[in-house]
Motif scaffolding. Structure first.
Motif, PDB file in Angstrom:
ATOM      1  N   ALA A  13       0.904  -1.169   0.025  1.00  0.00           N
ATOM      2  CA  ALA A  13       0.147   0.059  -0.419  1.00  0.00           C
ATOM      3  C   ALA A  13       1.389   0.565  -0.124  1.00  0.00           C
ATOM      4  CB  ALA A  13      -1.142  -0.035   0.993  1.00  0.00           C
ATOM      5  N   CYS A  14       0.786   1.848  -1.208  1.00  0.00           N
ATOM      6  CA  CYS A  14       1.608   3.625  -1.457  1.00  0.00           C
ATOM      7  C   CYS A  14       0.760   4.244  -1.168  1.00  0.00           C
ATOM      8  CB  CYS A  14       2.386   3.154  -2.387  1.00  0.00           C
ATOM      9  SG  CYS A  14       3.939   4.345  -2.936  1.00  0.00           S
ATOM     10  N   ALA A  15       0.379   4.674   0.100  1.00  0.00           N
ATOM     11  CA  ALA A  15      -0.568   5.775   0.511  1.00  0.00           C
ATOM     12  C   ALA A  15      -0.405   7.016   0.457  1.00  0.00           C
ATOM     13  CB  ALA A  15      -1.573   4.895   1.280  1.00  0.00           C
ATOM     14  N   VAL A  16      -1.906   7.767  -0.367  1.00  0.00           N
ATOM     15  CA  VAL A  16      -1.189   9.229   0.198  1.00  0.00           C
ATOM     16  C   VAL A  16      -2.764   9.075   1.133  1.00  0.00           C
ATOM     17  CG1 VAL A  16      -1.947  11.524  -0.780  1.00  0.00           C
ATOM     18  CG2 VAL A  16      -0.340  10.263  -2.055  1.00  0.00           C
ATOM     19  N   SER A 115      -7.557 -14.414  -3.384  1.00  0.00           N
ATOM     20  CA  SER A 115      -6.933 -14.515  -5.084  1.00  0.00           C
ATOM     21  C   SER A 115      -6.798 -12.653  -5.161  1.00  0.00           C
ATOM     22  CB  SER A 115      -7.874 -15.039  -5.944  1.00  0.00           C
ATOM     23  OG  SER A 115      -7.219 -14.740  -7.405  1.00  0.00           O
ATOM     24  N   PHE A 116      -6.183 -12.204  -5.758  1.00  0.00           N
ATOM     25  CA  PHE A 116      -5.373 -10.732  -6.311  1.00  0.00           C
ATOM     26  C   PHE A 116      -4.988 -10.473  -7.139  1.00  0.00           C
ATOM     27  CE2 PHE A 116      -6.593  -9.306  -2.219  1.00  0.00           C
ATOM     28  CZ  PHE A 116      -6.584 -10.555  -1.347  1.00  0.00           C
ATOM     29  N   THR A 117      -5.756 -10.836  -8.539  1.00  0.00           N
ATOM     30  CA  THR A 117      -4.855 -10.277 -10.367  1.00  0.00           C
ATOM     31  C   THR A 117      -5.539  -9.569 -10.267  1.00  0.00           C
ATOM     32  OG1 THR A 117      -6.766 -11.835 -10.753  1.00  0.00           O
ATOM     33  CG2 THR A 117      -4.740 -13.156  -9.952  1.00  0.00           C
ATOM     34  N   LEU A 118      -6.832  -8.419 -10.241  1.00  0.00           N
ATOM     35  CA  LEU A 118      -7.295  -7.674 -10.883  1.00  0.00           C
ATOM     36  C   LEU A 118      -7.125  -6.264 -10.425  1.00  0.00           C
ATOM     37  CD1 LEU A 118     -10.846  -8.913 -10.650  1.00  0.00           C
ATOM     38  CD2 LEU A 118      -9.194  -9.369 -12.767  1.00  0.00           C
ATOM     39  N   ASN A 119      -7.202  -5.749 -11.405  1.00  0.00           N
ATOM     40  CA  ASN A 119      -6.797  -4.300 -11.221  1.00  0.00           C
ATOM     41  C   ASN A 119      -8.056  -3.381  -9.769  1.00  0.00           C
ATOM     42  OD1 ASN A 119      -5.558  -1.524 -10.900  1.00  0.00           O
ATOM     43  ND2 ASN A 119      -5.698  -0.960 -12.839  1.00  0.00           N
ATOM     44  N   ASN A 120      -8.142  -2.393  -9.670  1.00  0.00           N
ATOM     45  CA  ASN A 120      -9.302  -1.768  -8.545  1.00  0.00           C
ATOM     46  C   ASN A 120      -9.862  -2.533  -7.722  1.00  0.00           C
ATOM     47  OD1 ASN A 120      -8.810   0.429 -10.303  1.00  0.00           O
ATOM     48  ND2 ASN A 120      -9.827   0.071 -12.197  1.00  0.00           N
ATOM     49  N   THR A 155      -7.437   3.582  17.590  1.00  0.00           N
ATOM     50  CA  THR A 155      -8.332   1.796  18.777  1.00  0.00           C
ATOM     51  C   THR A 155      -9.827   3.159  18.497  1.00  0.00           C
ATOM     52  OG1 THR A 155      -7.210   3.409  20.672  1.00  0.00           O
ATOM     53  CG2 THR A 155      -6.586   1.632  19.745  1.00  0.00           C
ATOM     54  N   SER A 156     -10.090   4.657  18.398  1.00  0.00           N
ATOM     55  CA  SER A 156     -11.021   5.621  19.043  1.00  0.00           C
ATOM     56  C   SER A 156     -12.532   5.535  18.055  1.00  0.00           C
ATOM     57  CB  SER A 156     -10.959   6.909  19.579  1.00  0.00           C
ATOM     58  OG  SER A 156      -9.884   6.943  20.658  1.00  0.00           O
ATOM     59  N   GLY A 157     -11.873   5.133  16.644  1.00  0.00           N
ATOM     60  CA  GLY A 157     -12.841   5.104  15.792  1.00  0.00           C
ATOM     61  C   GLY A 157     -12.916   5.577  14.154  1.00  0.00           C
ATOM     62  N   ASP A 158     -11.396   5.522  14.105  1.00  0.00           N
ATOM     63  CA  ASP A 158     -10.660   6.124  12.781  1.00  0.00           C
ATOM     64  C   ASP A 158     -11.109   5.065  11.534  1.00  0.00           C
ATOM     65  OD1 ASP A 158      -9.498   7.566  11.214  1.00  0.00           O
ATOM     66  OD2 ASP A 158      -7.450   6.798  11.119  1.00  0.00           O
ATOM     67  N   CYS A 159     -11.418   5.069  10.643  1.00  0.00           N
ATOM     68  CA  CYS A 159     -11.339   4.243   9.391  1.00  0.00           C
ATOM     69  C   CYS A 159     -11.498   4.625   7.999  1.00  0.00           C
ATOM     70  CB  CYS A 159     -13.540   3.571   9.145  1.00  0.00           C
ATOM     71  SG  CYS A 159     -13.986   5.134   9.463  1.00  0.00           S
ATOM     72  N   GLY A 160     -11.528   4.450   6.866  1.00  0.00           N
ATOM     73  CA  GLY A 160     -10.807   4.681   5.566  1.00  0.00           C
ATOM     74  C   GLY A 160     -11.024   3.951   4.765  1.00  0.00           C
ATOM     75  N   THR A 161     -11.207   4.451   3.580  1.00  0.00           N
ATOM     76  CA  THR A 161     -11.545   3.653   2.414  1.00  0.00           C
ATOM     77  C   THR A 161     -10.622   4.331   1.191  1.00  0.00           C
ATOM     78  OG1 THR A 161     -13.068   4.239   1.119  1.00  0.00           O
ATOM     79  CG2 THR A 161     -13.898   3.175   2.781  1.00  0.00           C
ATOM     80  N   ALA A 162     -10.355   3.032   0.223  1.00  0.00           N
ATOM     81  CA  ALA A 162      -9.479   3.168  -0.987  1.00  0.00           C
ATOM     82  C   ALA A 162      -9.707   2.241  -2.110  1.00  0.00           C
ATOM     83  CB  ALA A 162      -7.987   3.237  -0.452  1.00  0.00           C
ATOM     84  N   PHE A 173      -2.677   2.571  -2.958  1.00  0.00           N
ATOM     85  CA  PHE A 173      -4.225   3.683  -3.337  1.00  0.00           C
ATOM     86  C   PHE A 173      -3.732   4.448  -1.768  1.00  0.00           C
ATOM     87  CE2 PHE A 173      -4.660   2.006   1.646  1.00  0.00           C
ATOM     88  CZ  PHE A 173      -3.556   1.092   1.704  1.00  0.00           C
ATOM     89  N   THR A 174      -4.671   5.134  -2.435  1.00  0.00           N
ATOM     90  CA  THR A 174      -5.235   5.955  -1.592  1.00  0.00           C
ATOM     91  C   THR A 174      -6.288   5.931  -0.481  1.00  0.00           C
ATOM     92  OG1 THR A 174      -4.088   7.730  -3.196  1.00  0.00           O
ATOM     93  CG2 THR A 174      -5.532   9.289  -1.791  1.00  0.00           C
ATOM     94  N   LEU A 175      -5.400   5.868   0.741  1.00  0.00           N
ATOM     95  CA  LEU A 175      -6.590   5.920   1.150  1.00  0.00           C
ATOM     96  C   LEU A 175      -7.381   7.762   2.156  1.00  0.00           C
ATOM     97  CD1 LEU A 175      -7.444   3.566   3.535  1.00  0.00           C
ATOM     98  CD2 LEU A 175      -6.445   4.259   5.603  1.00  0.00           C
TER      99      LEU A 175
END
Length: 534
Positions: A13-16, A115-120, A155-162, A173-175
């Motif tokens: 994960a090379c994240a911004v 299985s991880f071959t597809l993009n996105n 631990t307090s509730g942080d969350c994110g998607t990418a 990904f960019t989180l």
């Protein structure tokens, strides 16, 4: 890369991270500045400028922050992410393998199944203790042990998607953060009080839920049917300092995670003075506060704005200057303390010495604006005094509580209970009464009486500095327990015990709930504050 379910798949994960900042002041206005709210003052990024063949993830689940500026967010060694495989099933990674533990700027995640071959491929982060890609819990009780330390973020509730781009197990990904974040920076403008009080907790109460177990199946926080959601989040702190007159993250920066939304907030700052063991709640309100997704909101507060300081209100009777003028550092600061040095006034050559005029002369200097002894009896008898421990104030750099509510002069006059020329019992004019006089009246009220804002004034329990007639002079006697105040009336003697000229004073004692009109020696250090009477 093999598609075997059992093969250890490396997910890089090379994240911004899209965590930005909104800086707003909350202390003096009921309405948030929405124009400022919608303009980010800075964008906190996590540098993703790594070589394309670098498989190490950037960090993101603790944070350091510059007030009104940028946040730098870091992974922790216990962090895990959820990754959507080719069959659209989420799998949880192993714990982060920190590439550089000294700064935690990079990490590597691996998955043992899928299985991880597809993009996105979709990535979700559901907190440091997250066990489900579809659930995020924003804690109603959060803990921060060090000022300006957001290590409890995960631990307090942080969350994110990418959305991860790449293929065959090599992704970046960019989180995007999906919770909202509050940054508190309270200050104390009383430079004597600030060093002696601590911030023990902050409680935020909203008009809508801000914490609980949220559905995250769509990548955004949503309430679940049947779950219990809370309108309050409490952040426990470890006695953060309030020794600052400016907003200072280093001094007491405190962070909280809440659900995004627009709220009416009631914010309660709990402060404590370890020396006096007095703890109190300072309440601030903010209306229509917009907690945006992925934003840090700065909330400042002037903690002692409405807290009156009574340090320079003590005088010997009708003295020119206050009791410790020029020697403030020697004044006793807590209950029962002795003076640091015997620098109180010793004789009439000192401007802090009492007025030596003979009875029946009246006060002509600092006590002349106070009620006379007759008027004080009406307050004492008909003032409907209510003891109130919810009122807080400061004295000589320390926090105290307690005092009484007393009916105003206007209220007493409207009820026919006031005179300047005769006492409340109708038997003497104390301005010329040539004998010892002492009388007490009972009061049983507690708390704030009805119409206290219009019909009563508050009289703090600042007590007094002892007289030489008590054996030891200059001791601070029981602050927070007794109310005292000089009058403008001289008296012929202090009492049969002291046998010296004195002056009249009013006191209220919490132990017996009695208001007393008495005569005492003029070298008492009593409060001399006509401004409280109205």
């Amino acid at each position: 890369m093999s598609k075997s379910m059992k093969q250890l798949t490396q997910f890089a994960a090379c994240a911004v991270a899209a965590l930005s900042v909104v800086a707003c002041s909350s202390e003096d206005t009921a309405q948030q500045d929405n124009a400022k709210q919608n303009t980010t003052k800075g964008v906190a990024t996590f540098d993703g400028s790594q070589p394309s063949n670098d498989t190490r993830a950037l960090t993101r689940t603790t944070a350091t922050y510059t007030l009104g500026g940028d946040a730098k967010v870091f992974w922790t060694s216990s962090d895990k992410i959820f990754v959507q495989d080719d069959a659209n099933t989420f799998h949880q990674s192993n714990a982060a393998n920190l590439y550089n533990p000294s700064n935690k700027a990079k990490a590597i995640f691996s998955l043992a199944s899928g299985s991880f071959t597809l993009n996105n491929r979709e990535v979700r982060y559901t907190g440091e203790n997250g066990t489900d890609a579809n659930t995020v819990t924003i804690a109603s009780t959060q803990t921060q042990t060090t000022a300006n330390d957001f290590s409890h973020l995960g631990t307090s509730g942080d969350c994110g998607t990418a959305t991860a781009t790449g293929s065959n197990g090599n992704y970046t990904f960019t989180l995007n953060h999906k919770a909202s974040y509050l940054c508190f920076v309270p200050r104390c403008m009383n430079t004597d009080l600030g060093p002696n009080i601590k911030l023990t907790k902050i409680k935020v109460t909203a008009d809508q839920p801000i914490a609980g177990k949220y559905d995250f199946s769509t990548g955004s926080l949503a309430q679940k049917a049947g779950e219990i959601y809370l309108n309050t989040v409490t952040l426990n702190t470890s006695d953060f300092s309030l020794n600052t007159t400016t907003s200072s993250l280093a001094t007491n920066g405190a962070y909280m995670v809440v659900a995004p939304g627009t709220y009416n907030f009631t914010i309660t700052y709990t402060i404590k003075d370890p020396a006096t063991n007095v703890e109190c709640d300072i309440v601030k309100t903010i209306a229509s506060y917009n907690c945006q997704v992925g934003k840090i909101n700065d909330i400042t507060a002037w903690i002692d704005k409405d807290m009156k300081d009574y340090s320079k209100q003590y005088y010997m009777w009708d003295a020119v200057d206050y009791y410790w003028k020029g020697h403030e550092e020697d004044a006793p600061r807590v209950k029962g303390a002795m003076p640091a040095a015997l620098t109180y006034a010793q004789n009439s050559s000192d401007s802090r010495w009492y007025n030596t005029v003979s009875f029946p002369a009246q006060a002509t200097r600092t006590s002349n604006a106070l009620p006379n002894a007759n008027e004080i009896t009406w307050y004492a008898k008909y003032g409907d005094m209510h003891w109130d421990i919810s009122m807080f104030w400061s004295l000589n750099g320390h926090l105290y509580r307690g005092g009484v509510w007393v009916k105003t002069k206007a209220k007493l006059i409207s009820e026919g209970h006031y005179s300047t020329s005769i006492n409340a019992n109708g038997d003497a004019d104390l301005r010329t009464y040539n004998n010892f006089y002492n009388i007490a009246y009972p009061h049983n009220g507690n708390g704030r009486p009805a119409n206290y804002e219009t019909d009563y004034f508050f009289w703090p329990a600042t007590s007094y500095y002892t007289s030489a007639s008590q054996g030891t002079k200059g001791i601070l006697f029981a602050p927070g327990e007794h109310c005292y105040m000089w009058t403008s009336t001289a008296a012929p003697i202090t009492s049969p015990l002291y046998g010296r000229p004195g002056a009249y004073y009013l006191d209220f004692q919490t132990g017996d709930h009695l208001s007393h009109v008495q005569v005492g020696p003029r070298d008492f250090g009593f409060p001399n504050d006509p401004s409280i009477f109205r």
